[in-house]
Design a protein around this motif. Structure first.
Motif, PDB file in Angstrom:
ATOM      1  N   PHE A  82       0.832  -1.201   0.000  1.00  0.00           N
ATOM      2  CA  PHE A  82       0.000   0.000   0.000  1.00  0.00           C
ATOM      3  C   PHE A  82       0.871   1.257   0.000  1.00  0.00           C
ATOM      4  CE2 PHE A  82      -2.165   3.426   2.280  1.00  0.00           C
ATOM      5  CZ  PHE A  82      -3.341   3.541   1.541  1.00  0.00           C
ATOM      6  N   ALA A  83       1.897   1.272   0.853  1.00  0.00           N
ATOM      7  CA  ALA A  83       2.781   2.433   0.925  1.00  0.00           C
ATOM      8  C   ALA A  83       3.542   2.641  -0.377  1.00  0.00           C
ATOM      9  CB  ALA A  83       3.764   2.251   2.081  1.00  0.00           C
ATOM     10  N   GLU A  84       4.022   1.546  -0.981  1.00  0.00           N
ATOM     11  CA  GLU A  84       4.736   1.663  -2.273  1.00  0.00           C
ATOM     12  C   GLU A  84       3.831   2.236  -3.351  1.00  0.00           C
ATOM     13  OE1 GLU A  84       7.799   1.295  -2.961  1.00  0.00           O
ATOM     14  OE2 GLU A  84       8.740  -0.123  -1.599  1.00  0.00           O
ATOM     15  N   LYS A  85       2.584   1.760  -3.380  1.00  0.00           N
ATOM     16  CA  LYS A  85       1.640   2.247  -4.400  1.00  0.00           C
ATOM     17  C   LYS A  85       1.312   3.713  -4.190  1.00  0.00           C
ATOM     18  CE  LYS A  85      -0.775  -1.984  -5.736  1.00  0.00           C
ATOM     19  NZ  LYS A  85      -2.073  -2.685  -5.718  1.00  0.00           N
ATOM     20  N   MET A  86       1.112   4.109  -2.933  1.00  0.00           N
ATOM     21  CA  MET A  86       0.757   5.496  -2.641  1.00  0.00           C
ATOM     22  C   MET A  86       1.877   6.443  -3.037  1.00  0.00           C
ATOM     23  SD  MET A  86      -2.316   5.805  -1.456  1.00  0.00           S
ATOM     24  CE  MET A  86      -2.318   7.377  -0.632  1.00  0.00           C
ATOM     25  N   LYS A  87       3.117   6.043  -2.783  1.00  0.00           N
ATOM     26  CA  LYS A  87       4.261   6.919  -3.087  1.00  0.00           C
ATOM     27  C   LYS A  87       4.661   6.836  -4.559  1.00  0.00           C
ATOM     28  CE  LYS A  87       6.365   7.335   1.460  1.00  0.00           C
ATOM     29  NZ  LYS A  87       7.620   7.269   2.237  1.00  0.00           N
ATOM     30  N   GLY A  88       4.475   5.661  -5.163  1.00  0.00           N
ATOM     31  CA  GLY A  88       4.883   5.483  -6.548  1.00  0.00           C
ATOM     32  C   GLY A  88       6.391   5.294  -6.654  1.00  0.00           C
ATOM     33  N   ILE A  89       6.866   5.066  -7.869  1.00  0.00           N
ATOM     34  CA  ILE A  89       8.283   4.812  -8.115  1.00  0.00           C
ATOM     35  C   ILE A  89       8.954   6.115  -8.571  1.00  0.00           C
ATOM     36  CG2 ILE A  89       9.951   3.527  -9.517  1.00  0.00           C
ATOM     37  CD1 ILE A  89       7.871   1.291  -9.714  1.00  0.00           C
ATOM     38  N   PHE A  90      10.060   6.462  -7.908  1.00  0.00           N
ATOM     39  CA  PHE A  90      10.825   7.659  -8.274  1.00  0.00           C
ATOM     40  C   PHE A  90      11.877   7.285  -9.296  1.00  0.00           C
ATOM     41  CE2 PHE A  90      14.464  10.446  -7.730  1.00  0.00           C
ATOM     42  CZ  PHE A  90      13.865  11.696  -7.799  1.00  0.00           C
ATOM     43  N   PRO A  91      12.054   8.066 -10.364  1.00  0.00           N
ATOM     44  CA  PRO A  91      11.430   9.365 -10.658  1.00  0.00           C
ATOM     45  C   PRO A  91      10.107   9.179 -11.378  1.00  0.00           C
ATOM     46  CG  PRO A  91      13.128   8.885 -12.259  1.00  0.00           C
ATOM     47  CD  PRO A  91      13.144   7.741 -11.282  1.00  0.00           C
TER      48      PRO A  91
END
Length: 419
Positions: A410-419
């Motif tokens: 859930f946290a990975e999806k909310m933040k997304g992949i940088f850049p």
């Protein structure tokens, strides 16, 4: 020939299985499988006799998706990068299960600390701190004690880091002495969490700790504190062990007397004697008949080879990774309930979080308050695990992994992949 135990492969296999059982979106799994950073350092130390030795050290930062990296530092002769990677991954999962705002990390030095003097250990610790100083800090990565390290070790880390920064940095480590900003109750927190785990599990069957028979493999910080707390809550600790061997007494061991003996310095269980106490092996501690078995030593202790010989009612994992994946299958078929490490030994990191908060806010909490908050948080997490065992029809290890992975994904999806 049997395949060598690989703790990192073990944890990844279990994560993969939990993703499937918990029907968790696999899209972010590649991120969670791999540490964000692996650091290896070489530490030249001048020994007391004037010779120079070079030690190998590690710091693996697995994930900071839910908060700063957090994890202990261990000193052990078998410590290697793969073990530290597994331990860092377990820390990420453990913090998610406990629902505290940390990610996972772990550090270690390949050394037998028993062969070094205190001055040599201090120099080694300071050199290691200097080497990893660029990647640790109160808001980035916070070390703590682990196997063969203690509040004194953390005091050396704290002082070295503070000297490098030019000002006191109490939040850079947890598990430090209370006099230097440590939390009351931190030293016994992991062992206390093990006892809380056992209490919560027994309550499901309408049982209490009083009169329950307990066997504990390992009398380091975690095992010794768990033994004392079980003893003072009127459980019957019938077997314990350290590196030298074990003790057994069907009527229950006098843990206070044994603790006083061991605290004299340099004393081992093999030399302890008392009426009614017999000496047994570490393996016999694991296989003796008891209600609660607590493996509190190192990884890879309960395996396919001995899982069928266990005579316990349940297992509460005080060590990290003491049970192999193959042994899990054997235990489940035998109906032996197991409370996994990433919940059972989370008391240490939970109270480390409390310590960190106290440092940030420049507050000091009383021991009773810390212990009460620990039990409340673990009880809440246990109910979450219980709900998932019912939802997914799985054991407690799978439930703990599913709870952790759902939060991390859930946290990975909310933040997304940088850049």
């Amino acid at each position: 020939m049997a395949q060598a135990y690989d703790p990192y492969t073990n944890v990844i296999h279990t994560m993969t299985k939990a993703m499937e059982i918990g029907h968790i979106d696999q899209s972010m799994f590649e991120i969670l499988k791999n540490p964000q950073r692996e650091t290896k350092v070489y530490l030249p130390i001048e020994m007391d006799d004037g010779s120079v030795r070079v030690f190998e050290g590690y710091r693996v930062q697995h994930s900071n998706i839910r908060g700063p990296f957090k994890g202990g530092i261990r000193y052990h002769q078998t410590c290697d990068l793969n073990e530290v990677k597994a331990l860092a991954t377990w820390m990420t999962l453990k913090c998610a299960v406990a629902d505290i705002p940390y990610g996972g990390a772990k550090g270690g030095i390949q050394v037998d600390p028993g062969t070094l003097s205190e001055r040599e250990l201090r120099r080694l610790t300071r050199r290691y701190t200097f080497a990893i100083a660029p990647i640790i800090g109160a808001d980035t990565d916070i070390p703590a004690p682990d196997v063969n390290t203690n509040p004194q070790t953390m005091a050396w880390v704290l002082d070295t880091y503070s000297q490098l920064k030019g000002h006191p940095c109490p939040g850079v480590v947890t598990g430090k002495p209370v006099e230097l900003g440590g939390s009351r109750g931190r030293n016994s927190a992991t062992g206390r969490g093990v006892v809380i785990s056992a209490k919560l599990l027994l309550a499901l069957e309408g049982k209490t700790l009083e009169g329950t028979t307990v066997a504990i493999q390992g009398m380091g910080n975690v095992g010794a504190n768990a033994a004392r707390i079980f003893y003072h809550r009127k459980a019957k600790v019938i077997a314990i062990s350290d590196v030298s061997g074990g003790l057994y007494c069907e009527e229950g061991l006098d843990i206070d007397a044994i603790s006083l003996y061991l605290n004299q310095g340099g004393k081992l269980l093999k030399d302890y004697g008392a009426p009614g106490v017999t000496h047994i092996t570490n393996e016999e501690v694991l296989t003796c008949k008891c209600d609660v078995l607590v493996p509190a030593a190192l990884e890879n202790q309960i395996t396919e080879a001995n899982a069928g010989k266990l005579q316990c009612g349940c297992i509460v994992e005080a060590a990290n990774g003491p049970t192999t994946e193959g042994a899990d299958d054997v235990l489940e078929k035998r109906g032996i309930t197991l409370i996994p490490d990433i919940f059972a030994n989370s008391g240490g990191v939970i109270v480390s979080y409390f310590e960190w908060v106290q440092n940030i806010q420049e507050l000091t909490w009383e021991r009773d308050q810390v212990n009460e908050m620990l039990e409340k948080l673990m009880s809440k997490s246990f109910q979450e695990l219980l709900n998932v065992t019912e939802e997914c029809h799985c054991n407690f290890r799978m439930a703990a992994y599913i709870v952790a992975l759902r939060k991390l994904v859930f946290a990975e999806k909310m933040k997304g992949i940088f850049p």
